[in-house]
Design a protein around this motif. Structure first.
Motif, mmCIF file in Angstrom:
data_model
loop_
_atom_site.group_PDB
_atom_site.id
_atom_site.type_symbol
_atom_site.label_atom_id
_atom_site.label_comp_id
_atom_site.label_asym_id
_atom_site.label_seq_id
_atom_site.Cartn_x
_atom_site.Cartn_y
_atom_site.Cartn_z
ATOM 1 N N VAL A 48 0.836 -1.203 0.000
ATOM 2 C CA VAL A 48 0.000 0.000 0.000
ATOM 3 C C VAL A 48 0.871 1.254 0.000
ATOM 4 N N ALA A 49 1.944 1.249 0.757
ATOM 5 C CA ALA A 49 2.850 2.406 0.800
ATOM 6 C C ALA A 49 3.567 2.615 -0.533
ATOM 7 N N ARG A 50 3.804 1.547 -1.260
ATOM 8 C CA ARG A 50 4.544 1.638 -2.533
ATOM 9 C C ARG A 50 3.668 1.921 -3.751
ATOM 10 N N LEU A 51 2.408 1.566 -3.702
ATOM 11 C CA LEU A 51 1.551 1.687 -4.893
ATOM 12 C C LEU A 51 1.537 3.084 -5.515
ATOM 13 N N PRO A 52 1.525 4.163 -4.747
ATOM 14 C CA PRO A 52 1.548 5.473 -5.410
ATOM 15 C C PRO A 52 2.774 5.690 -6.298
ATOM 16 N N SER A 53 3.877 4.995 -6.026
ATOM 17 C CA SER A 53 5.084 5.161 -6.850
ATOM 18 C C SER A 53 4.868 4.671 -8.275
ATOM 19 N N TRP A 54 3.860 3.835 -8.486
ATOM 20 C CA TRP A 54 3.565 3.386 -9.842
ATOM 21 C C TRP A 54 3.112 4.548 -10.715
ATOM 22 N N THR A 55 2.577 5.582 -10.122
ATOM 23 C CA THR A 55 2.144 6.750 -10.893
ATOM 24 C C THR A 55 3.325 7.385 -11.603
ATOM 25 N N THR A 56 4.398 7.639 -10.881
ATOM 26 C CA THR A 56 5.571 8.277 -11.491
ATOM 27 C C THR A 56 6.207 7.352 -12.525
ATOM 28 N N MET A 57 6.197 6.056 -12.235
ATOM 29 C CA MET A 57 6.737 5.104 -13.198
ATOM 30 C C MET A 57 5.891 5.115 -14.473
ATOM 31 N N MET A 58 4.582 5.107 -14.323
ATOM 32 C CA MET A 58 3.709 5.101 -15.501
ATOM 33 C C MET A 58 3.848 6.370 -16.327
ATOM 34 N N MET A 59 4.031 7.486 -15.662
ATOM 35 C CA MET A 59 4.114 8.749 -16.389
ATOM 36 C C MET A 59 5.475 8.959 -17.045
ATOM 37 N N SER A 60 6.477 8.194 -16.639
ATOM 38 C CA SER A 60 7.811 8.378 -17.209
ATOM 39 C C SER A 60 8.223 7.250 -18.156
ATOM 40 N N ARG A 61 7.450 6.183 -18.215
ATOM 41 C CA ARG A 61 7.757 5.041 -19.069
ATOM 42 C C ARG A 61 6.509 4.639 -19.827
ATOM 43 N N THR A 62 6.675 3.735 -20.764
ATOM 44 C CA THR A 62 5.515 3.232 -21.505
ATOM 45 C C THR A 62 5.232 1.762 -21.230
ATOM 46 N N GLU A 63 6.073 1.127 -20.417
ATOM 47 C CA GLU A 63 5.822 -0.270 -20.054
ATOM 48 C C GLU A 63 6.655 -0.639 -18.844
ATOM 49 N N ILE A 64 6.238 -1.722 -18.215
ATOM 50 C CA ILE A 64 7.019 -2.314 -17.128
ATOM 51 C C ILE A 64 6.821 -3.821 -17.189
ATOM 52 N N ASP A 65 7.884 -4.534 -16.916
ATOM 53 C CA ASP A 65 7.821 -5.978 -16.796
ATOM 54 C C ASP A 65 8.018 -6.291 -15.313
ATOM 55 N N ILE A 66 6.978 -6.813 -14.670
ATOM 56 C CA ILE A 66 7.048 -7.041 -13.226
ATOM 57 C C ILE A 66 7.875 -8.267 -12.842
ATOM 58 N N ALA A 67 8.229 -9.068 -13.817
ATOM 59 C CA ALA A 67 9.073 -10.243 -13.565
ATOM 60 C C ALA A 67 9.947 -10.498 -14.788
ATOM 61 N N PRO A 68 10.868 -9.568 -15.099
ATOM 62 C CA PRO A 68 11.670 -9.732 -16.316
ATOM 63 C C PRO A 68 12.525 -10.993 -16.263
ATOM 64 N N VAL A 69 12.620 -11.647 -17.401
ATOM 65 C CA VAL A 69 13.357 -12.900 -17.481
ATOM 66 C C VAL A 69 14.837 -12.693 -17.134
ATOM 67 N N ASP A 70 15.458 -11.667 -17.697
ATOM 68 C CA ASP A 70 16.893 -11.450 -17.477
ATOM 69 C C ASP A 70 17.212 -10.071 -16.898
ATOM 70 N N GLY A 71 16.276 -9.469 -16.233
ATOM 71 C CA GLY A 71 16.504 -8.117 -15.747
ATOM 72 C C GLY A 71 16.370 -8.006 -14.249
ATOM 73 N N PRO A 72 16.471 -6.781 -13.758
ATOM 74 C CA PRO A 72 16.359 -6.571 -12.310
ATOM 75 C C PRO A 72 14.939 -6.865 -11.829
ATOM 76 N N LYS A 73 14.854 -7.429 -10.671
ATOM 77 C CA LYS A 73 13.566 -7.779 -10.082
ATOM 78 C C LYS A 73 13.078 -6.621 -9.199
ATOM 79 N N PHE A 74 11.786 -6.585 -8.979
ATOM 80 C CA PHE A 74 11.242 -5.620 -8.036
ATOM 81 C C PHE A 74 11.730 -5.985 -6.646
ATOM 82 N N PRO A 75 11.895 -4.983 -5.788
ATOM 83 C CA PRO A 75 12.349 -5.305 -4.439
ATOM 84 C C PRO A 75 11.322 -6.148 -3.709
#
Length: 168
Positions: A48-75
Motif C-alpha cells: 500500500v505504501a509503494r503503490l503510489p510510486s507506480w504513478t511516477t513510473m507510468m508517467m515516465s515510461r511506456t511499459e514495465i515488466d514485473i518479472a523480467p526474465v533477465d533483468g532486475p527484479k522488483f524489491p
C-alpha cells in the motif's frame, strides 16, 4: 478542465484516506496474517505504501515488466515500522501528485503496457492504467488492510463513510 485537474482531487482524497489507514498499522504485528495464503500484514502495508510510486513510473515510461526474465527484479517485501512505511508513502504520494499535476492531456493517452516475463498482460492508455493499476488497486489493498486492522482489534478509520470505530 484538464485530465490532471480532474484526477488530482480524487488522488488527493484516496491518498489522504490511505494514509489514515497506514497510520493504524501496529508495529510488532508484521508477521500476522488472517490466512495461510494471505500476505503478512507488514507486506500488505508495504505494498500500500509503494503503490503510489507506480504513478511516477507510468508517467515516465511506456511499459514495465514485473518479472523480467533477465533483468532486475522488483524489491521484495520487508517488515518495517509504521513510521518507515508512512515516510515511504509520503514520498511516493508527493511524487505521484507531482507527476499527474505536470502531465499534459496527451500524456494520458499514451499506450502503457504491463508485462510479466516478457508476456503482455495488459495494454491501455496511461489514463486507464492509472485508474485501474494505481487508484483502484490502491483502494483494493487499502480495504484489505482495513480488514486486517479489524481482525487484530485496531480501530478502523473512516474511508468512504463511518466505520464501527469512527464517524458515528
Amino acid at each position: 478542465m484538464t485530465i490532471a485537474e480532474l484526477l488530482l482531487p480524487e488522488l488527493d482524497q484516496e491518498l489522504a484516506t490511505t494514509r489514515r489507514v497506514l497510520e493504524r498499522v501496529p508495529d510488532g504485528r508484521g508477521e500476522w496474517k488472517p490466512h495461510p495464503k494471505s500476505f503478512p500484514m507488514a507486506h500488505l502495508a508495504q505494498l500500500v505504501a509503494r503503490l503510489p510510486s507506480w504513478t511516477t513510473m507510468m508517467m515516465s515510461r511506456t511499459e514495465i515488466d514485473i518479472a523480467p526474465v533477465d533483468g532486475p527484479k522488483f524489491p521484495g517485501y520487508t517488515i518495517e515500522t509504521t513510521a518507515t512505511l508512512l515516510a515511504e508513502f509520503d514520498r511516493n504520494a508527493a511524487a505521484a501528485r507531482e507527476a499527474i499535476a505536470n502531465a499534459a492531456d496527451d500524456d494520458f493517452q499514451v499506450p502503457w503496457t504491463l508485462k510479466r516475463g516478457g508476456a503482455v498482460l495488459q495494454t491501455q492508455s496511461r489514463y486507464q492504467m492509472l485508474r485501474s493499476v494505481v487508484l483502484n488497486h490502491l483502494v483494493h489493498h487499502r480495504a484489505q488492510l482495513g480488514v486486517y486492522l479489524r481482525l487484530v482489534d485496531v480501530p478502523v478509520p473512516e474511508m468512504y463513510g463511518p466505520t464501527a470505530d469512527e464517524g458515528k
